[in-house]
Design a protein around this motif. Structure first.
Motif, mmCIF file in Angstrom:
data_model
loop_
_atom_site.group_PDB
_atom_site.id
_atom_site.type_symbol
_atom_site.label_atom_id
_atom_site.label_comp_id
_atom_site.label_asym_id
_atom_site.label_seq_id
_atom_site.Cartn_x
_atom_site.Cartn_y
_atom_site.Cartn_z
ATOM 1 N N LYS A 127 -6.394 -5.835 1.473
ATOM 2 C CA LYS A 127 -5.625 -4.598 1.372
ATOM 3 C C LYS A 127 -4.783 -4.425 2.628
ATOM 4 O O LYS A 127 -5.037 -5.041 3.661
ATOM 5 C CB LYS A 127 -6.572 -3.407 1.203
ATOM 6 C CG LYS A 127 -7.377 -3.401 -0.096
ATOM 7 C CD LYS A 127 -8.298 -2.199 -0.148
ATOM 8 C CE LYS A 127 -9.150 -2.208 -1.419
ATOM 9 N NZ LYS A 127 -8.348 -1.978 -2.629
ATOM 10 N N ARG A 128 -3.790 -3.561 2.542
ATOM 11 C CA ARG A 128 -2.978 -3.221 3.710
ATOM 12 C C ARG A 128 -3.605 -2.031 4.430
ATOM 13 O O ARG A 128 -4.208 -1.150 3.823
ATOM 14 C CB ARG A 128 -1.556 -2.861 3.273
ATOM 15 C CG ARG A 128 -0.782 -3.983 2.625
ATOM 16 C CD ARG A 128 -0.259 -4.982 3.625
ATOM 17 N NE ARG A 128 0.628 -4.376 4.613
ATOM 18 C CZ ARG A 128 1.236 -5.057 5.586
ATOM 19 N NH1 ARG A 128 1.029 -6.369 5.703
ATOM 20 N NH2 ARG A 128 2.016 -4.447 6.444
ATOM 21 N N TRP A 129 -3.441 -2.008 5.750
ATOM 22 C CA TRP A 129 -4.068 -0.973 6.576
ATOM 23 C C TRP A 129 -3.050 -0.222 7.420
ATOM 24 O O TRP A 129 -3.377 0.303 8.495
ATOM 25 C CB TRP A 129 -5.151 -1.605 7.453
ATOM 26 C CG TRP A 129 -6.118 -2.387 6.630
ATOM 27 C CD1 TRP A 129 -6.217 -3.744 6.544
ATOM 28 C CD2 TRP A 129 -7.061 -1.855 5.692
ATOM 29 N NE1 TRP A 129 -7.181 -4.100 5.634
ATOM 30 C CE2 TRP A 129 -7.715 -2.956 5.088
ATOM 31 C CE3 TRP A 129 -7.421 -0.570 5.302
ATOM 32 C CZ2 TRP A 129 -8.704 -2.804 4.121
ATOM 33 C CZ3 TRP A 129 -8.405 -0.414 4.341
ATOM 34 C CH2 TRP A 129 -9.034 -1.520 3.765
ATOM 35 N N PHE A 149 -3.908 3.210 8.789
ATOM 36 C CA PHE A 149 -4.875 3.330 9.875
ATOM 37 C C PHE A 149 -4.296 2.942 11.230
ATOM 38 O O PHE A 149 -4.803 3.375 12.267
ATOM 39 C CB PHE A 149 -6.102 2.450 9.600
ATOM 40 C CG PHE A 149 -7.013 2.971 8.520
ATOM 41 C CD1 PHE A 149 -6.965 4.297 8.128
ATOM 42 C CD2 PHE A 149 -7.925 2.129 7.903
ATOM 43 C CE1 PHE A 149 -7.808 4.773 7.133
ATOM 44 C CE2 PHE A 149 -8.776 2.598 6.911
ATOM 45 C CZ PHE A 149 -8.715 3.920 6.521
ATOM 46 N N PHE A 202 -6.110 1.465 16.480
ATOM 47 C CA PHE A 202 -6.457 2.332 15.358
ATOM 48 C C PHE A 202 -6.541 3.814 15.703
ATOM 49 O O PHE A 202 -6.300 4.656 14.836
ATOM 50 C CB PHE A 202 -7.804 1.898 14.765
ATOM 51 C CG PHE A 202 -7.764 0.594 14.027
ATOM 52 C CD1 PHE A 202 -7.080 0.471 12.833
ATOM 53 C CD2 PHE A 202 -8.424 -0.527 14.523
ATOM 54 C CE1 PHE A 202 -7.046 -0.729 12.147
ATOM 55 C CE2 PHE A 202 -8.400 -1.732 13.848
ATOM 56 C CZ PHE A 202 -7.710 -1.832 12.654
ATOM 57 N N ASP A 234 -13.020 4.949 2.220
ATOM 58 C CA ASP A 234 -11.917 4.223 2.855
ATOM 59 C C ASP A 234 -12.096 4.176 4.373
ATOM 60 O O ASP A 234 -11.251 4.636 5.147
ATOM 61 C CB ASP A 234 -10.559 4.845 2.508
ATOM 62 C CG ASP A 234 -9.403 3.894 2.815
ATOM 63 O OD1 ASP A 234 -9.644 2.671 2.908
ATOM 64 O OD2 ASP A 234 -8.257 4.367 2.957
ATOM 65 N N TYR A 279 -12.676 1.821 7.795
ATOM 66 C CA TYR A 279 -12.480 0.495 8.374
ATOM 67 C C TYR A 279 -13.627 0.231 9.341
ATOM 68 O O TYR A 279 -14.015 1.105 10.122
ATOM 69 C CB TYR A 279 -11.137 0.409 9.101
ATOM 70 C CG TYR A 279 -10.736 -1.008 9.425
ATOM 71 C CD1 TYR A 279 -10.021 -1.769 8.508
ATOM 72 C CD2 TYR A 279 -11.090 -1.599 10.631
ATOM 73 C CE1 TYR A 279 -9.658 -3.084 8.788
ATOM 74 C CE2 TYR A 279 -10.744 -2.909 10.921
ATOM 75 C CZ TYR A 279 -10.027 -3.650 9.987
ATOM 76 O OH TYR A 279 -9.689 -4.955 10.265
ATOM 77 N N ASP A 313 -12.221 -6.553 0.628
ATOM 78 C CA ASP A 313 -11.015 -5.750 0.878
ATOM 79 C C ASP A 313 -10.270 -6.154 2.144
ATOM 80 O O ASP A 313 -9.137 -5.721 2.351
ATOM 81 C CB ASP A 313 -11.375 -4.263 1.012
ATOM 82 C CG ASP A 313 -11.974 -3.674 -0.239
ATOM 83 O OD1 ASP A 313 -11.775 -4.257 -1.319
ATOM 84 O OD2 ASP A 313 -12.647 -2.626 -0.145
ATOM 85 N N ARG A 336 -11.482 -5.096 5.059
ATOM 86 C CA ARG A 336 -11.625 -3.861 5.833
ATOM 87 C C ARG A 336 -12.589 -4.026 7.009
ATOM 88 O O ARG A 336 -13.058 -3.039 7.584
ATOM 89 C CB ARG A 336 -12.073 -2.699 4.943
ATOM 90 C CG ARG A 336 -13.464 -2.805 4.359
ATOM 91 C CD ARG A 336 -13.897 -1.504 3.659
ATOM 92 N NE ARG A 336 -13.100 -1.185 2.502
ATOM 93 C CZ ARG A 336 -12.246 -0.161 2.437
ATOM 94 N NH1 ARG A 336 -12.111 0.651 3.482
ATOM 95 N NH2 ARG A 336 -11.551 0.076 1.345
ATOM 96 N N ILE A 395 -4.021 -7.459 10.459
ATOM 97 C CA ILE A 395 -4.698 -6.922 11.635
ATOM 98 C C ILE A 395 -4.678 -7.932 12.785
ATOM 99 O O ILE A 395 -4.477 -7.557 13.951
ATOM 100 C CB ILE A 395 -6.139 -6.521 11.276
ATOM 101 C CG1 ILE A 395 -6.130 -5.415 10.215
ATOM 102 C CG2 ILE A 395 -6.895 -6.076 12.511
ATOM 103 C CD1 ILE A 395 -5.355 -4.172 10.607
#
Length: 550
Positions: free
Chosen positions: A63-65, A68, A202, A295, A297, A343, A345, A371
């Motif tokens: 997934k894209r973060w 965050f 973050f 959700d 991280y 994910d 994450r 990341i």
């Protein structure tokens, strides 16, 4: 608002329907290397884990973060000078672009290290039968190696040297086999630095960082000056309680808390510092499910992952047989969070500090490509790259002298070494500590023994509770009991030093480290601690029994 998570729920995700390729085997490493292009051996070559891992076409992408990442992280741009590294492989190119000094002015001709000759890993065996490994200044040009002083001692890439990154990427796939396609690794200057970078990526001042209610004090001390408030999640013998985390997040009120709902968790699931707790596979799956639900991280800090021990059987029971193969050893390890991360994450922090040497100041991070790219952008303008001297020594040891099979043999040897150390301190506690006021769970991993002290049974506290005035509080009693140990020649760490939140808590603990001192010294230290506890609590030892003094 979603209801609290039931304890028996597991993460459900549409990516779980994918069929994954079997994990890389040790025998498959050399076959893969033979099919890949030769490793670039020039100065500061571009490096990426994608060069060395399986493509994972049957796996989902992370997934894209973006939601965050903070403004500082989003603002970082690639270094124009470092981005030209990919051009250095151009045949015939003469580089006048970088500011790299000539190795002609490095005052080193060669570096010799003596390392264990597997399976003879002990210090006496290494002294007698160890292998001398040499790294010369121009080994690459002379065809002796793919890494030398000329390359390693110069500037490098923030991802780390391509030679060591290859080994780390293969090791990560062998052990964890992340279940999504675009995972990558980047070397770091150790997990403390990597965690600092993660917070800078973050968090924003005023955010909450979730962590165990007792947590690594350096992590707390890293977060606090950034204006990040630590939120302690309750624990039990298996570490962090996912149900407590779920209840906190489910009931979160931004207006009452004065901060947005937390989205970042820092956790040490194996041999947790300071408690020594190790989460089971089921507990980790429950934690990951809560992270998916809310959700969250996860920063998975695992310096003690390979210090998982044999089960504790007691002083008179036979030992559990050690793993008889590499496969059995890997199967005996608790599964990592990154190994169940469909994910992307999880940012996993690994380190050589506990399995090779802390002075190497070298570790690595595993996370999604997005990341890792942001992590590298930060490293380029802060740490730049891990020490080239350390990277060269680690490469000569792990890749050239040992290889993956012997490195796993070393980790198995460490497992048995730490099992003996753990057994020694637990046996000493059973012999010397007064069990009326001290209790513990034998640690399953790590370096730490967490001792609960029943401080309310102290005569001063009991007297206060019987109407003779208000008794001393937990912090005052902790200082008194800890000081009594110091005065008798034993140093432990106060449990309050590790509180995630700035309070004394309601329970008292002392942390004892069994990693460094010899067996006899550990036993003597525990005896002294027992003496201090008996003196403080008014207990005496007669014929091997603890009796209360009246």
């Amino acid at each position: 608002m979603p209801p609290p998570l039931a304890i028996d729920l597991e993460a459900v995700d549409d990516t779980q329907a994918a069929t994954f390729i079997g994990r890389l085997s040790i025998n498959g490493v050399q076959a893969r290397r033979s099919k890949n292009p030769p490793v670039a051996t020039g100065l500061a070559p571009y490096a990426s884990s994608d060069m060395f891992k399986s493509p994972g076409y049957d796996k989902p992408k992370a997934k894209r973060w973006d939601h965050f990442l903070n403004q500082e992280s989003k603002s970082r741009k690639p270094s124009p000078l470092k981005s030209t590294a990919q051009l250095l492989k151009t045949p015939g190119l003469i580089s006048l672009g970088g500011g790299l000094p000539s190795s002609n002015v490095f005052p080193f001709e060669h570096l010799d290290i003596k390392v264990p000759n597997p399976p003879h890993f002990s210090e006496p065996e290494t002294r007698d039968s160890g292998v001398l490994v040499r790294a010369g200044k121009h080994d690459v040009a002379e065809g002796k190696s793919i890494f030398d002083i000329h390359v390693a001692f110069n500037y490098g890439q923030a991802t780390g040297s391509i030679q060591l990154l290859r080994f780390i990427t293969e090791h990560t796939e062998l052990v964890h086999h992340p279940p999504y396609q675009d995972w990558q690794c980047s070397l770091s200057t150790g997990s403390t630095s990597a965690f600092d970078i993660a917070l800078r990526m973050f968090t924003t001042r005023g955010d909450y960082l979730m962590t165990e209610e007792y947590s690594f004090c350096s992590a707390i001390e890293t977060a606090n000056p950034l204006g990040v408030k630590c939120l302690g999640i309750k624990m039990d013998a298996e570490g962090l309680l996912p149900t407590d985390m779920d209840h906190i997040l489910t009931d979160w009120s931004e207006s009452d808390r004065g901060a947005p709902k937390p989205f970042l968790l820092y956790t040490v699931p194996t041999g947790q510092n300071p408690t020594g707790a190790t989460s089971s596979a089921q507990r980790r799956r429950q934690l990951y499910a809560v992270a998916q639900k809310h959700d969250v991280y996860i920063i998975e800090d695992e310096p003690y992952y390979f210090l998982q021990m044999q089960p504790y059987t007691g002083p008179h029971a036979p030992d559990v047989p050690p793993p008889d193969s590499h496969e059995a050893f890997l199967d005996a390890l608790a599964p990592s969070l990154v190994s169940m991360d469909t994910d992307g994450r999880v940012m996993r922090l690994d380190s050589f500090s506990k399995v090779i040497a802390p002075g190497s100041r070298t570790g690595w991070v595993t996370a999604s490509a997005q990341i890792i790219e942001r992590f590298v952008r930060h490293s380029e303008v802060s740490t730049q790259n891990p020490s080239g001297i350390s990277q060269l020594v680690l490469f000569k040891l792990l890749d050239e002298a040992w290889g993956h099979a012997a490195y796993l043999d070393w980790l198995i040897w460490l497992r048995l070494e730490y099992t003996q150390r753990r057994d020694n301190i637990v046996d000493a506690c059973e012999r010397h500590l007064p069990m009326e006021v001290a209790s513990w769970n034998p640690p399953a991993a790590g370096m730490f023994h967490w001792i609960r002290v029943e401080w309310r049974k102290h005569p001063l506290v009991a007297a206060g509770g019987e109407g003779e005035g208000e008794g001393p509080g937990i912090l005052e009693m902790e200082e008194r009991i800890w000081r009594a140990g110091v005065e008798r020649g034993v140093l432990t760490a106060k449990g309050s030093w590790f509180r995630a939140e700035a309070d004394g808590g309601t329970e008292m603990f002392l942390r004892a480290t069994f990693a460094a001192a010899g067996a006899e010294d550990v036993t003597e230290a525990v005896r002294r601690l027992g003496e201090a506890l008996r003196a403080e609590f008014g207990l005496e030892q007669r014929n091997g029994e603890m009796k209360e003094l009246h």
